[in-house]
Write a protein that holds these residues in place. Structure first.
Motif, PDB file in Angstrom:
ATOM      1  N   TRP A 122     -27.178 -35.326  -9.874  1.00 57.87           N
ATOM      2  CA  TRP A 122     -27.144 -36.393  -9.658  1.00 57.87           C
ATOM      3  C   TRP A 122     -26.322 -37.216 -10.623  1.00 57.87           C
ATOM      4  CZ3 TRP A 122     -28.550 -38.262  -5.399  1.00 57.87           C
ATOM      5  CH2 TRP A 122     -29.669 -37.755  -4.666  1.00 57.87           C
ATOM      6  N   ASP A 123     -25.900 -36.565 -11.958  1.00 57.42           N
ATOM      7  CA  ASP A 123     -25.344 -37.230 -12.776  1.00 57.42           C
ATOM      8  C   ASP A 123     -23.798 -36.971 -12.324  1.00 57.42           C
ATOM      9  OD1 ASP A 123     -27.383 -38.086 -14.253  1.00 57.42           O
ATOM     10  OD2 ASP A 123     -27.366 -36.330 -15.690  1.00 57.42           O
ATOM     11  N   VAL A 124     -23.473 -35.773 -12.041  1.00 57.12           N
ATOM     12  CA  VAL A 124     -22.138 -35.462 -11.535  1.00 57.12           C
ATOM     13  C   VAL A 124     -21.781 -36.288 -10.271  1.00 57.12           C
ATOM     14  CG1 VAL A 124     -20.593 -33.643 -10.448  1.00 57.12           C
ATOM     15  CG2 VAL A 124     -22.133 -33.158 -12.471  1.00 57.12           C
ATOM     16  N   LEU A 125     -22.820 -36.607  -9.208  1.00 56.38           N
ATOM     17  CA  LEU A 125     -22.387 -37.367  -8.032  1.00 56.38           C
ATOM     18  C   LEU A 125     -22.286 -38.736  -8.374  1.00 56.38           C
ATOM     19  CD1 LEU A 125     -22.489 -37.291  -5.116  1.00 56.38           C
ATOM     20  CD2 LEU A 125     -24.828 -37.672  -5.265  1.00 56.38           C
ATOM     21  N   ARG A 126     -22.970 -39.006  -9.625  1.00 60.43           N
ATOM     22  CA  ARG A 126     -22.849 -40.491  -9.836  1.00 60.43           C
ATOM     23  C   ARG A 126     -21.294 -40.867 -10.359  1.00 60.43           C
ATOM     24  NH1 ARG A 126     -28.484 -40.959 -11.244  1.00 60.43           N
ATOM     25  NH2 ARG A 126     -28.046 -39.579 -12.830  1.00 60.43           N
ATOM     26  N   TRP A 127     -20.866 -40.097 -11.335  1.00 69.35           N
ATOM     27  CA  TRP A 127     -19.619 -40.256 -11.815  1.00 69.35           C
ATOM     28  C   TRP A 127     -18.577 -40.070 -10.853  1.00 69.35           C
ATOM     29  CZ3 TRP A 127     -17.913 -41.742 -16.262  1.00 69.35           C
ATOM     30  CH2 TRP A 127     -18.790 -41.772 -17.348  1.00 69.35           C
ATOM     31  N   VAL A 128     -18.888 -39.137  -9.908  1.00 66.20           N
ATOM     32  CA  VAL A 128     -17.827 -38.903  -8.931  1.00 66.20           C
ATOM     33  C   VAL A 128     -17.599 -40.164  -7.937  1.00 66.20           C
ATOM     34  CG1 VAL A 128     -16.920 -37.663  -6.571  1.00 66.20           C
ATOM     35  CG2 VAL A 128     -17.713 -36.411  -8.693  1.00 66.20           C
ATOM     36  N   VAL A 129     -19.106 -40.487  -7.416  1.00 61.98           N
ATOM     37  CA  VAL A 129     -19.070 -41.933  -6.805  1.00 61.98           C
ATOM     38  C   VAL A 129     -18.656 -43.123  -7.175  1.00 61.98           C
ATOM     39  CG1 VAL A 129     -20.495 -43.363  -5.367  1.00 61.98           C
ATOM     40  CG2 VAL A 129     -20.647 -40.875  -5.078  1.00 61.98           C
ATOM     41  N   SER A 130     -18.831 -43.221  -8.609  1.00 58.23           N
ATOM     42  CA  SER A 130     -18.280 -44.261  -9.242  1.00 58.23           C
ATOM     43  C   SER A 130     -16.734 -44.439  -9.491  1.00 58.23           C
ATOM     44  CB  SER A 130     -18.793 -44.401 -10.513  1.00 58.23           C
ATOM     45  OG  SER A 130     -20.290 -44.516 -10.484  1.00 58.23           O
TER      46      SER A 130
END
Length: 683
Positions: free
Chosen positions: A56-64
């Motif tokens: 979820w942390d990686v996904l948060r960075w990518v989406v942000s």
């Protein structure tokens, strides 16, 4: 009730389509905010502990990061759409002080139609009228003068709506050809369009579409650095995508606005409008004829007619005199013309005429030595005569370049100047020349071909002529001056007395203006270098003779050189001197791509050759037979013999150009007493 219902139905349809356009804008905004919304959900879920973990942390960075990039791109596109300068029609603004009666008529028309009055009036060199929104910040604040208060009535909102009303653009030929009542009837549906235009949804939809169109223009501008090219590519893709999505709704919206305006205008001068529509079509035909046949030759000479609108009245009056179908149109001239609504119609006509020259020909913005106005009374001498003599001088320069002899062997003394016989002898094929009527300038040439017989093959063009077996020996007879010694009379500053041959820019050419210059021997041009016609002109020159094609190629190249020399002079920056009282609104439109609306495609080689031969024939007629140049309002430059116009010259010239047969042209000249062996005066 039917008219009111039609107005409401048209306005309702326009508003529904405007809402559809705005929904496209809302959907584009929603798509741009979607990654940001997803990023917010992921960030809130992580802060609350519901979406924890490395994935979820990686996904948060990518989406942000994606949301940030999309927001930046969307913000850039929105900024360009909002700030880009929409396209504006080139016009001449009519101030209220210079046309109080016209403004009064338009306001009275708006009151009768129960719509807001236009914020301003402008003229354009076109046969049409429309409303144009100029409320964008790039176009300056809309005019809000005190006299507008009485139009809106009491209350602030009505005044604000009147201040942002569109500008009424009127075609200038309408003002000079139509009567006051006819102009009022024609403008009624146009002025009625200010009612639907004042609706907020329709106005917002139009602003959005104009902004997208301006953004596409910004993206299409040339960029050199890679970063700008990438940004413009993305901007163009997004703008075109939105335009395609709005295209159908925008078209239906404008149809609804037009339908509502037409229904509302039926209550004002409906019967007179049916009659006035006939004048619209007639004015369009006369205006197009005047520009292509009369104004264009003057523009090519560096002169711009300063009374085009007066000319269209003369052209349509002449049409009504010639055409029985147009009888009765001239009887209207006794009524009050609409140009009487202007305080100074001559000043407005001059400003519109200059704007027409810029739009249709690309002339400079200000007058000068190479770009000056000309009146209709001066047109025959200043335009027709100078055009013919300039073309004739160019024709003989190219013949010198090709090595064509200036006088036949055994010709009478004093006939080695610029003669029509020289042109005829060069273009005539051997078979046609042997059967053509003999003249003093071509007796020796025709007699030689008669002795050799009609079956004798033509002489090799590359071989030296017998009269010039000694190519290094100069001609004893002095060469007469071909051109005027005053270079200021030459168009576009064409005062260069020495011109290089076609195809060889480094080789010198004998000057026309030097009386002591030796005659160029034909042997020096044993292998003339010719400009090969372009592939587009090959089909056009296929119907001409070999010599005609070579001469057409030389004339085309010579014209191209002269236009290239004249172009920098016309591209000068405007001076700081105060301009006239009325002039084009140069601050509202970009004039870097002039002409915006060229009248005709570039002339083909055969058309150029035909025009130059016709000019040479007209010069010979004026100098040897007493003919005179004249202006025909429908056909442009014309030749007069004893006050009557000659209309049968074109077939004879085409026969010479296409088949090399000078017989019809020689017979025509013999009948009128034209002597082709006599030198003519050139520019």
């Amino acid at each position: 009730m039917t008219g009111i219902g039609g107005v409401e139905m048209g306005a309702q349809a326009a508003r529904s389509r405007a809402l559809a356009v705005l929904r496209v804008r809302s959907r584009a905004l929603a798509v741009a905010l979607l990654p940001a919304a997803a990023a917010v959900i992921l960030l809130v879920g992580g802060s609350t502990g519901h979406l924890a973990g490395a994935g979820w942390d990686v996904l948060r960075w990518v989406v942000s990061v994606l949301a940030l990039c999309v927001l930046l791109a969307a913000g850039g596109v929105a900024l360009v759409v909002a700030r880009s300068r929409p396209a504006v029609t080139p016009t001449v603004t009519v101030a209220e002080e210079s046309a109080p009666d016209l403004y009064r008529m338009v306001r009275d028309l708006a009151d009768r139609l129960d719509v807001p009055a236009p914020s301003a009036i402008a003229l354009t060199p076109d046969c049409d009228s429309w409303l144009e929104d100029r409320t964008h910040p790039a176009h300056g604040p809309p005019p809000a003068e005190k006299h507008h208060d009485d139009l809106a009535g009491p209350g602030g909102p009505a005044h604000r709506r009147s201040a942002t009303a569109p500008v009424l653009v009127i075609g200038s030929p309408f003002l000079w050809w139509m009567r006051v009542g006819e102009l009022r009837a024609v403008l009624a549906p146009v002025v009625a369009g200010t009612g639907p235009s004042a609706h907020p949804d329709i106005a917002a939809a139009r602003r959005f579409i104009r902004g997208l169109d301006a953004a596409v223009a910004v993206a299409s501008a040339g960029r050199r650095d890679p970063l700008s090219r990438v940004a413009c590519a993305g901007l163009g893709w997004a703008s075109r995508l939105l335009l395609r999505s709005c295209r159908g709704h925008a078209a239906e919206m404008e149809r609804g606005v037009a339908a509502a305006a037409a229904e509302r205008a039926q209550a004002v001068d409906y019967g007179l409008r049916i009659v006035a529509q006939e004048q619209v079509g007639l004015a369009y035909a006369g205006w197009d004829r005047l520009l292509t046949r009369v104004a264009l030759p003057a523009w090519r000479m560096g002169r711009w007619p300063s009374r085009l609108d007066v000319g269209v009245v003369a052209a349509l009056t002449e049409l009504s005199r010639r055409d029985r179908l147009a009888e009765g149109f001239a009887s209207r001239l006794g009524e009050r013309p609409a140009c009487d609504l202007l305080e100074e119609p001559g000043v407005m006509d001059e400003a519109v005429s200059l704007l027409a020259a810029r739009l249709f020909h690309g002339g400079p913005a200000e007058t000068g030595a190479d770009w000056s106005p000309v009146g209709w009374e001066e047109y025959p001498e200043e335009v027709v005569d100078r055009t013919w003599r300039t073309d004739a001088a160019r024709l003989h320069r190219v013949l010198d370049t090709l090595g064509v002899r200036r006088a036949a062997e055994g010709a009478a003394p004093g006939t080695d100047g610029p003669t029509l016989a020289r042109v005829l002898d060069h273009l005539a094929t051997p078979a046609a020349a042997s059967t053509a009527p003999l003249t003093a300038g071509s007796d020796a040439h025709a007699a030689t071909e008669t002795e050799n017989g009609p079956d004798t093959p033509p002489a090799d063009l590359d071989a030296p002529h017998p009269a010039y077996d000694a190519p290094d020996a100069p001609t004893d007879a002095p060469q007469p001056a071909y051109e005027d010694s005053d270079p200021s009379r030459l168009p576009f500053g064409d005062s260069d007395a020495s011109r290089p041959p076609v195809g060889d820019p480094d080789a010198p050419q004998p000057p026309y203006g030097d009386p002591g210059a030796p005659h160029p021997p034909y042997g020096d041009h044993a292998a003339p270098v010719l400009t090969i016609p372009a592939e587009d002109d090959e089909d056009d020159l296929a119907d001409t003779t070999v010599r005609g094609a070579a001469l057409a190629a030389g004339l085309t190249a010579q014209l191209a050189r002269e236009e290239a020399e004249a172009r920098p002079a016309g591209a000068r920056a405007p001076s700081s001197a105060p301009g006239p009282a009325a002039g084009p609104d140069a601050a509202l439109w970009d004039d870097r791509a002039l002409p915006l609306l060229p009248l005709q495609p570039p002339r083909t080689g055969r058309e150029i050759l035909t025009a130059h031969i016709t000019a040479m024939v007209c010069c010979a007629a004026m100098d040897t037979a007493g003919a005179a140049p004249a202006l025909d309002w429908l056909d442009g430059p014309s030749l007069l013999f004893d006050g009557a116009r000659t209309a049968d010259l074109a077939p004879s010239v085409l026969s010479l150009v296409e088949t090399g047969d000078p017989g019809p042209l020689r017979a025509w000249m013999t009948e009128l007493g034209i002597r082709p062996e006599k030198p003519v005066r050139l520019v």
